[in-house]
Enzyme design. Structure first.
Site, PDB file in Angstrom:
ATOM      1  CG  LEU A 237      -1.769   1.204   1.477  1.00  0.00           C
ATOM      2  CD1 LEU A 237      -2.778   1.387   0.336  1.00  0.00           C
ATOM      3  CD2 LEU A 237      -2.498   1.090   2.819  1.00  0.00           C
TER       4      LEU A 237
ATOM      5  CG  PHE B 267       3.725 -12.720  12.900  1.00  0.00           C
ATOM      6  CD1 PHE B 267       3.188 -13.358  14.014  1.00  0.00           C
ATOM      7  CD2 PHE B 267       4.795 -11.862  13.080  1.00  0.00           C
ATOM      8  CE1 PHE B 267       3.709 -13.146  15.272  1.00  0.00           C
ATOM      9  CE2 PHE B 267       5.327 -11.632  14.350  1.00  0.00           C
ATOM     10  CZ  PHE B 267       4.783 -12.286  15.446  1.00  0.00           C
TER      11      PHE B 267
ATOM     12  CE1 TYR C 222      -5.540  -6.446  13.930  1.00  0.00           C
ATOM     13  CE2 TYR C 222      -6.405  -7.434  11.926  1.00  0.00           C
ATOM     14  CZ  TYR C 222      -5.331  -6.988  12.687  1.00  0.00           C
ATOM     15  OH  TYR C 222      -4.058  -7.084  12.192  1.00  0.00           O
TER      16      TYR C 222
HETATM   17  C1  HXC Z   1       5.407 -16.570  15.739  1.00  0.00           C
HETATM   18  C2  HXC Z   1       7.008 -15.068  15.023  1.00  0.00           C
HETATM   19  C3  HXC Z   1       6.495 -15.136  13.684  1.00  0.00           C
HETATM   20  C4  HXC Z   1       5.369 -16.010  13.437  1.00  0.00           C
HETATM   21  C5  HXC Z   1       8.170 -13.750  13.710  1.00  0.00           C
HETATM   22  N1  HXC Z   1       8.038 -14.205  14.964  1.00  0.00           N
HETATM   23  N2  HXC Z   1       7.253 -14.310  12.904  1.00  0.00           N
HETATM   24  N3  HXC Z   1       6.476 -15.770  16.039  1.00  0.00           N
HETATM   25  N4  HXC Z   1       4.888 -16.693  14.504  1.00  0.00           N
HETATM   26  N5  HXC Z   1       4.832 -16.118  12.230  1.00  0.00           N
HETATM   27  C6  HXC Z   1       8.874 -13.864  16.122  1.00  0.00           C
HETATM   28  C7  HXC Z   1      10.315 -14.291  15.914  1.00  0.00           C
HETATM   29  O1  HXC Z   1      10.512 -15.662  16.250  1.00  0.00           O
HETATM   30  C8  HXC Z   1      11.040 -13.360  16.896  1.00  0.00           C
HETATM   31  O2  HXC Z   1      10.909 -13.805  18.219  1.00  0.00           O
HETATM   32  C9  HXC Z   1      10.231 -12.088  16.798  1.00  0.00           C
HETATM   33  O3  HXC Z   1       8.937 -12.449  16.273  1.00  0.00           O
HETATM   34  C10 HXC Z   1      10.856 -11.078  15.858  1.00  0.00           C
HETATM   35  O4  HXC Z   1      11.045 -11.693  14.604  1.00  0.00           O
HETATM   36  P1  HXC Z   1      12.100 -11.153  13.531  1.00  0.00           P
HETATM   37  O5  HXC Z   1      11.861 -11.850  12.263  1.00  0.00           O
HETATM   38  O6  HXC Z   1      13.470 -11.161  14.125  1.00  0.00           O
HETATM   39  O7  HXC Z   1      11.646  -9.620  13.484  1.00  0.00           O
HETATM   40  P2  HXC Z   1      11.844  -8.552  12.390  1.00  0.00           P
HETATM   41  O8  HXC Z   1      12.897  -8.919  11.381  1.00  0.00           O
HETATM   42  O9  HXC Z   1      11.975  -7.279  13.108  1.00  0.00           O
HETATM   43  O10 HXC Z   1      10.436  -8.575  11.569  1.00  0.00           O
HETATM   44  C11 HXC Z   1       9.258  -8.031  12.113  1.00  0.00           C
HETATM   45  C12 HXC Z   1       8.044  -8.874  11.707  1.00  0.00           C
HETATM   46  C13 HXC Z   1       8.030  -9.168  10.209  1.00  0.00           C
HETATM   47  C14 HXC Z   1       6.815  -8.126  12.149  1.00  0.00           C
HETATM   48  C15 HXC Z   1       8.128 -10.213  12.461  1.00  0.00           C
HETATM   49  O11 HXC Z   1       6.922  -9.967   9.890  1.00  0.00           O
HETATM   50  C16 HXC Z   1       8.041  -7.931   9.383  1.00  0.00           C
HETATM   51  O12 HXC Z   1       9.035  -7.274   9.238  1.00  0.00           O
HETATM   52  N6  HXC Z   1       6.926  -7.554   8.762  1.00  0.00           N
HETATM   53  C17 HXC Z   1       6.833  -6.359   7.905  1.00  0.00           C
HETATM   54  C18 HXC Z   1       5.887  -6.559   6.784  1.00  0.00           C
HETATM   55  C19 HXC Z   1       4.513  -6.928   7.254  1.00  0.00           C
HETATM   56  O13 HXC Z   1       4.353  -7.710   8.185  1.00  0.00           O
HETATM   57  N7  HXC Z   1       3.513  -6.389   6.618  1.00  0.00           N
HETATM   58  C20 HXC Z   1       2.164  -6.783   6.954  1.00  0.00           C
HETATM   59  C21 HXC Z   1       1.455  -5.650   7.476  1.00  0.00           C
HETATM   60  S1  HXC Z   1      -0.215  -6.039   7.336  1.00  0.00           S
HETATM   61  P3  HXC Z   1      12.123 -14.580  18.989  1.00  0.00           P
HETATM   62  O14 HXC Z   1      11.588 -14.798  20.359  1.00  0.00           O
HETATM   63  O15 HXC Z   1      12.321 -15.853  18.224  1.00  0.00           O
HETATM   64  O16 HXC Z   1      13.306 -13.656  18.937  1.00  0.00           O
HETATM   65  C22 HXC Z   1      -1.044  -5.460   8.619  1.00  0.00           C
HETATM   66  C23 HXC Z   1      -2.478  -5.840   8.563  1.00  0.00           C
HETATM   67  C24 HXC Z   1      -3.385  -4.769   8.930  1.00  0.00           C
HETATM   68  O17 HXC Z   1      -0.529  -4.888   9.498  1.00  0.00           O
HETATM   69  C25 HXC Z   1      -4.811  -5.254   8.853  1.00  0.00           C
HETATM   70  C26 HXC Z   1      -5.278  -5.727   7.523  1.00  0.00           C
HETATM   71  C27 HXC Z   1      -6.578  -6.432   7.611  1.00  0.00           C
END
Ligand code: HXC
Length: 280
Positions: free
Chosen positions: A21, A97, A147
């Site tokens: 977006l 996630f 939500y």
């Molecule tokens: C459980 C998880 C996980 C999963 C990550 N973690 N993914 N735990 N299930 N699926 C845990 C990891 O094990 C770690 O914990 C901690 O979260 C941090 O993970 P990292 O990968 O080291 O973090 P980071 O690189 O900072 O990434 C952040 C993130 C990632 C949020 C986890 O997904 C990201 O960067 N996302 C950006 C893009 C995104 O998500 N866009 C979607 C937005 S949509 P430990 O304990 O192992 O260290 C949105 C929807 C809105 O927001 C509503 C629409 C309807």
């Protein structure tokens, strides 16, 4: 006022414009004659946004930094706010996630809350303070979700963070409204972007199910979102403040209304009910 005249020559900050977006928002604003400044974590993706067309090449600017890092964000934004007149902010960057809450570590919670809640605060605080110091009017649009209001299973860190953003939206609308700064939000239901989709849709079956339960029979598109966000951002919405526009095709209401699910009932049952009523 036409859309083009509204944005032409103006400048906006859009966080996370390297994908999904955020990228579409940046592209639309640049195509409408605005300049866009963005913060994101991945340089390659931001460069791709910059190279989308001649307008983005000319008017899209970025720096690589993690929105969670207050000092980095401050350094970049101080430079921008001192050297440009910024008209608005779209708080778009997010992290999310799907997972069962009992499977989450505290770090998993922290990573989402730090991006969505603290990251947005980092940006809003810097820009709001600058606008107030400069005596400048501004417009902020926060990307929330339906939500944020209802809560949702399996995305609890995101629900907590977006719920906080919802409260901030309404609080600052009043506090900063007196300074000429409007603060609004957009609350999407499920809509298809690369980032959200990879993280949130476990399978195509879930996607089909979610489209099927929507009153409009489909998922949202990025265009649906961009239209609502640009409306709130611009001067056509100059008397709208503290408002959250839901862009979900009526999805959350479908789930909430007591009798909504009986649309599944066949015509035969409706006819039977009519016949029974006539007899009574
Ligand atoms: C459980 C998880 C996980 C999963 C990550 N973690 N993914 N735990 N299930 N699926 C845990 C990891 O094990 C770690 O914990 C901690 O979260 C941090 O993970 P990292 O990968 O080291 O973090 P980071 O690189 O900072 O990434 C952040 C993130 C990632 C949020 C986890 O997904 C990201 O960067 N996302 C950006 C893009 C995104 O998500 N866009 C979607 C937005 S949509 P430990 O304990 O192992 O260290 C949105 C929807 C809105 O927001 C509503 C629409 C309807």
């Amino acid at each position: 006022m036409g859309v083009e005249s509204e944005f032409k020559g103006k400048s906006y900050i859009v966080t996370g414009a390297g994908s999904g977006l955020g990228r579409d928002l940046a592209l639309n604003l640049c195509n409408l004659g605005a300049s866009v400044y963005s913060i994101g974590r991945r340089e390659e993706q931001l460069r791709e946004t910059q190279n989308l067309n001649e307008n983005t090449k000319k008017s899209f600017n970025y720096t690589v930094c993690d929105i969670r890092d207050y000092h980095e964000v401050d350094l970049y934004l101080n430079g921008i706010m001192e050297n440009n007149i910024i008209d608005g902010l779209i708080n778009n960057a997010a992290g999310n996630f799907i997972a069962r809450t009992q499977d989450l570590s505290i770090n998993a919670f922290k990573s989402v809350i730090d991006i969505v809640l603290l990251g947005s605060i980092n940006v809003m605080l810097n820009i709001g303070k600058s606008w107030i110091k400069q005596g400048k009017k501004g417009s902020i649009v926060n990307i929330l979700t339906t939500y944020a209001d209802t809560g949702s299973a399996y995305v609890v860190p995101s629900a907590a963070a977006k719920g906080g953003m919802r409260a901030i939206t309404r609080s600052l609308a009043v506090e900063w409204g007196h300074k000429g700064i409007r603060v609004n939000g957009v609350a999407p239901g499920p809509f298809k972007t690369e980032g959200a989709w990879n993280n949130l849709m476990p399978s195509e079956d879930v996607e089909t199910f979610m489209a099927g339960r929507n009153p409009m029979g489909r998922l949202g598109t990025v265009k649906d979102m961009v239209n609502a966000i640009l409306f709130l951002l611009g001067d056509n919405a100059s008397f709208i403040n503290g408002e959250i526009i839901t862009v979900d095709g009526g999805e959350w209401l479908e789930g909430a209304g007591e009798f909504n699910q009986i649309r599944q009932m066949g015509d035969d049952i409706w006819e039977m009910m009519k016949t029974r009523r006539k007899k009574e």
